[in-house]
Design an enzyme around this catalytic site. Structure first.
Site, PDB file in Angstrom:
ATOM      1  N   ILE A 250       0.847  -1.189   0.000  1.00 51.02           N
ATOM      2  CA  ILE A 250       0.000   0.000   0.000  1.00 51.02           C
ATOM      3  C   ILE A 250       0.885   1.242   0.000  1.00 51.02           C
ATOM      4  O   ILE A 250       1.989   1.224   0.550  1.00 51.02           O
ATOM      5  CB  ILE A 250      -0.975  -0.016   1.207  1.00 51.02           C
ATOM      6  CG1 ILE A 250      -1.967   1.153   1.148  1.00 51.02           C
ATOM      7  CG2 ILE A 250      -0.240  -0.102   2.526  1.00 51.02           C
ATOM      8  CD1 ILE A 250      -3.136   1.041   2.136  1.00 51.02           C
ATOM      9  N   CYS A 251       0.404   2.300  -0.637  1.00 52.58           N
ATOM     10  CA  CYS A 251       1.056   3.605  -0.633  1.00 52.58           C
ATOM     11  C   CYS A 251       2.426   3.525  -1.308  1.00 52.58           C
ATOM     12  O   CYS A 251       2.524   3.302  -2.503  1.00 52.58           O
ATOM     13  CB  CYS A 251       1.121   4.115   0.809  1.00 52.58           C
ATOM     14  SG  CYS A 251       1.580   5.841   1.008  1.00 52.58           S
ATOM     15  N   HIS A 252       3.510   3.672  -0.524  1.00 55.13           N
ATOM     16  CA  HIS A 252       4.874   3.597  -1.048  1.00 55.13           C
ATOM     17  C   HIS A 252       5.404   2.159  -1.094  1.00 55.13           C
ATOM     18  O   HIS A 252       6.535   1.938  -1.524  1.00 55.13           O
ATOM     19  CB  HIS A 252       5.815   4.448  -0.190  1.00 55.13           C
ATOM     20  CG  HIS A 252       5.661   5.921  -0.403  1.00 55.13           C
ATOM     21  ND1 HIS A 252       4.645   6.649   0.165  1.00 55.13           N
ATOM     22  CD2 HIS A 252       6.403   6.794  -1.126  1.00 55.13           C
ATOM     23  CE1 HIS A 252       4.772   7.926  -0.185  1.00 55.13           C
ATOM     24  NE2 HIS A 252       5.832   8.044  -0.965  1.00 55.13           N
TER      25      HIS A 252
ATOM     26  N   SER B 269      -2.882  -0.911  -2.927  1.00 52.62           N
ATOM     27  CA  SER B 269      -3.794   0.197  -2.634  1.00 52.62           C
ATOM     28  C   SER B 269      -2.989   1.487  -2.548  1.00 52.62           C
ATOM     29  O   SER B 269      -1.763   1.461  -2.489  1.00 52.62           O
ATOM     30  CB  SER B 269      -4.545  -0.037  -1.328  1.00 52.62           C
ATOM     31  OG  SER B 269      -5.579  -0.983  -1.507  1.00 52.62           O
ATOM     32  N   ARG B 270      -3.729   2.619  -2.535  1.00 54.83           N
ATOM     33  CA  ARG B 270      -3.090   3.935  -2.636  1.00 54.83           C
ATOM     34  C   ARG B 270      -2.719   4.573  -1.307  1.00 54.83           C
ATOM     35  O   ARG B 270      -1.578   4.981  -1.115  1.00 54.83           O
ATOM     36  CB  ARG B 270      -4.012   4.894  -3.398  1.00 54.83           C
ATOM     37  CG  ARG B 270      -4.371   4.443  -4.799  1.00 54.83           C
ATOM     38  CD  ARG B 270      -5.478   5.289  -5.378  1.00 54.83           C
ATOM     39  NE  ARG B 270      -6.686   5.161  -4.546  1.00 54.83           N
ATOM     40  CZ  ARG B 270      -7.882   5.564  -4.886  1.00 54.83           C
ATOM     41  NH1 ARG B 270      -8.067   6.185  -6.035  1.00 54.83           N
ATOM     42  NH2 ARG B 270      -8.914   5.400  -4.087  1.00 54.83           N
TER      43      ARG B 270
END
Length: 169
Positions: A102-104, A151-152
């Site tokens: 997720i994310c980075h 996911s973001r």
């Protein structure tokens, strides 16, 4: 029940570790926090939560785990140059094990050269990085492509956790 590895270093996004970790445990799965050094205290970037590394990456094998979760924040940046981290993720991928980031988190997949021909999402400012690494970027709350779950941002955690729990046995 599944045995899940959480790859973690300092400055992780607090909720991106806490929410999936708590939900995996609540669902009855085993979870190990894998860091660079066993016993090291790892602090979230918002300083809301901290965890001790259960095991050092040099002491574990991908075959010991059914899935990998990579929380975001600055943690992936702090892990992506570690050869043992990259080997672990590559071996898990070769075995088709679920890898959720997720994310980075996809920064580790970029450094492990695992994004060619894949479709993922991530923190939107990393879009160019994942595209340059050979992936197709989708701006969606969760993207599942074979064994990858991505996911973001923290707002996408419910969808991220839902898809992780679907693949854990």
């Amino acid at each position: 029940m599944s045995n899940v590895a959480f790859l973690l270093a300092n400055d992780f996004e607090d909720s991106e570790m806490k929410v999936p970790y708590d939900e995996v445990i609540k669902a009855g799965h085993q979870a190990d926090i894998i860091g660079i050094k066993k016993g090291e205290t790892l602090l979230g970037k918002k300083k809301e939560v901290s965890y001790a590394a259960d095991k050092a990456i040099a002491d574990v094998q991908a075959g010991d785990y059914d899935a990998i979760i990579i929380p975001g924040g600055s943690s992936p940046e702090n892990l992506r140059q570690n050869a043992d981290i990259l080997k672990f993720v590559k071996e898990a991928n070769e075995a088709g094990k679920p890898i959720a980031s997720i994310c980075h988190g996809p920064q580790i997949l970029i450094s492990a050269d695992l994004l060619k021909g894949r479709t993922i999402t991530c923190y939107p400012p990393l879009k160019d990085d994942v595209v340059n690494a050979g992936a197709e970027f989708k701006d969606e709350e969760v993207v599942v492509d074979r064994n990858y779950i991505t996911s973001r941002t923290p707002k996408d955690e419910p969808a991220f956790v839902r898809e992780i729990l679907k693949v854990l046995k």
